[in-house]
Structure formats: structure tokens, C-alpha cells
Design a protein around this motif. Sequence first.
Motif, PDB file in Angstrom:
ATOM      1  N   SER A 177       0.832  -1.207   0.000  1.00 15.96           N
ATOM      2  CA  SER A 177       0.000   0.000   0.000  1.00 15.96           C
ATOM      3  C   SER A 177       0.864   1.254   0.000  1.00 15.96           C
ATOM      4  N   LEU A 178       1.891   1.255   0.837  1.00 11.05           N
ATOM      5  CA  LEU A 178       2.779   2.405   0.928  1.00 11.05           C
ATOM      6  C   LEU A 178       3.539   2.606  -0.384  1.00 11.05           C
ATOM      7  N   ALA A 179       4.030   1.513  -0.965  1.00 12.35           N
ATOM      8  CA  ALA A 179       4.742   1.601  -2.244  1.00 12.35           C
ATOM      9  C   ALA A 179       3.837   2.153  -3.329  1.00 12.35           C
ATOM     10  N   SER A 180       2.597   1.694  -3.358  1.00 15.23           N
ATOM     11  CA  SER A 180       1.626   2.165  -4.352  1.00 15.23           C
ATOM     12  C   SER A 180       1.361   3.655  -4.192  1.00 15.23           C
ATOM     13  N   GLY A 181       1.114   4.095  -2.968  1.00 15.02           N
ATOM     14  CA  GLY A 181       0.838   5.502  -2.724  1.00 15.02           C
ATOM     15  C   GLY A 181       2.006   6.397  -3.090  1.00 15.02           C
ATOM     16  N   LEU A 182       3.221   5.952  -2.777  1.00 12.12           N
ATOM     17  CA  LEU A 182       4.415   6.750  -3.080  1.00 12.12           C
ATOM     18  C   LEU A 182       4.628   6.898  -4.580  1.00 12.12           C
ATOM     19  N   VAL A 183       4.500   5.796  -5.303  1.00 12.55           N
ATOM     20  CA  VAL A 183       4.769   5.867  -6.739  1.00 12.55           C
ATOM     21  C   VAL A 183       3.701   6.678  -7.460  1.00 12.55           C
ATOM     22  N   ILE A 184       2.452   6.616  -7.003  1.00 11.80           N
ATOM     23  CA  ILE A 184       1.392   7.401  -7.626  1.00 11.80           C
ATOM     24  C   ILE A 184       1.533   8.876  -7.261  1.00 11.80           C
TER      25      ILE A 184
END
Length: 293
Positions: A177-184
Motif C-alpha cells: 500500500s505504501l509503495a503504491s501511494g508513493l509511486v502514484i
Amino acid sequence: MSENVKPNSLQAWILAARPKTLTAASIPVMIGCALAEAHGHFHAIPAVLCFLFAFLMQIDANFINDLYDFLKGSDREDRLGPERACAQGWISPKEMKRGILLTTILAGASGLGLLFYSGWEMIPVGIACIIFAYLYTKLAYQGWGDLLVLVFFGFVPVGCTYYVMAHTWNLPVTIASLASGLVIDTLLMINNFRDREQDKISGKRTLVVRFGAKAGLIIYFFLGFTACWLCFYFLGQGKLYASLLPQIYLLLHILTTARMARIGKGKALNVILGETSRNMFLFGILLSIGLVL
């Protein structure tokens, strides 16, 4: 382009929906589905409903943002980003309000369908998504946009997609979830980097406006870098490919960041916007494939 778009036509509504932004809506749901599949919990129907809800909420937020910026007077002639429907006269404010209401109802209906696969505890989550779709633009003017992206393009869609299928939450879901939010968030950062001068005039206090263009460039790079670094967590879960495949994205991210630094300012940065969208979608695909393998 605006001369060729008939007011309130289907083409006008499609342009107002900003279909290119649906990439950001699909990535976290895709990652959530991949996690569910990796843990033996994937189910097709709730997956489809999660995608539908995410797409409708993204479109809803785009409509609201279009209307809010028009009413606030932020869509001036010096706008560097894509043309807006209300500002261009493609859709009247009255019709846009109707479109927002309809899209909100449709999103709510798709969200209600998910209750058959999860539970009533998802109702507050759905309500929060709708509320913050309406509040996002206003909060973004106060500099809260990046945090909202982390929550509503990271923890909420990845975690809840997984939850409606697995009925649980775990550390791998949190990391993904954190990786997804950061990349977006790189997409928001390049938008704010490009619009920093106009945002300052409009009173929009983004991180780039507050700390400057150089800080925005550094933050942009480290958002993507940190997302890739987080993927190494999956080595400990026996997911070698989930750790290594996303690093392909990092190479493209570095090249895009360098190009972003060379361009510096102006409409030419729209090229970086396109590259950022491509890069983050590739990240989502690579991480999802890695989780499933």
C-alpha cells in the motif's frame, strides 16, 4: 481542440473524465488483487467491483476538481496542463454538478455491491472515499494533496481490495500500500512542479510552492526510489520477483527525473507527465506480476 468539442457532448464528458488519470486508479487495485492471488484469496467479482468503484471515484474527483478550479478562477489563460471542461465551455457548471451527482451515485452503488463480499465495516471506508473526493481539491490548496494520495491511492484501495477478498490485513499489504501511494504521488508531484508559478498566484500551497522547485525535483525522485526500496521487503516473504521486477521501473524513473531537471519549467513538462504515468503503471504491473509468480 476546444473549438471542435460540442458543449455537453459525449466527447466533452470523456475529456472531462480525464481517462489518462484512470491509470492511477487501476494500479492500487491491481496490486491488491495480486496480493490476494498470492495468498490464495482472489475472487473475480469483487475484483471487478473494486476496479469499477476506483474508476468511478477517480472520475468523480476529476469532475469536482474541474468545477472547483473553474469557480475559484484558477483555470486562467496561463494554465500549462490539459484543458478543463468548465473553463473551456465544454460543460456548464450546472451540468457538471449533475454529472458529479450521477457519478457519486454510481460509485456508491458499486461500493454497496462489495458489502456482499466483505462486511458492513466497509461502509465508513466508502463514505470517506466520497467525502474526500469532494474535499480533495480544497485540501490540496492547503498542501495536503500528497498525504491524501498516500491514503486514497495506497492504503485504502490496496488494503481494501485485499480485505474484501481475504477478510484480513497484514504487513505485506501495508508495505505494498505504501509503495503504491508513493509511486502514484510522483504524478501529483510533477503536476505541482509544472504548475508551481500558477499555483503560487492562485494561493495553492503545495510542497513545491512552499519549498521550491529544487525540493520538488528531489521529492519526485525519492518518491519513486523509496517505492522500489520498499519492494525488497518481499525477499523475506520468498517473493524474489516482487523485489527485483519493480527495479526496472527505477531505471526509467531516474531517466525521467533527469529529463524533468533539464526541462525545468513550462508546458514542455507535460512530456514528463506522460512519462510519469507510463512509469508508475509499469511499476504496478511489475510488482503485481512479481507477487503472483
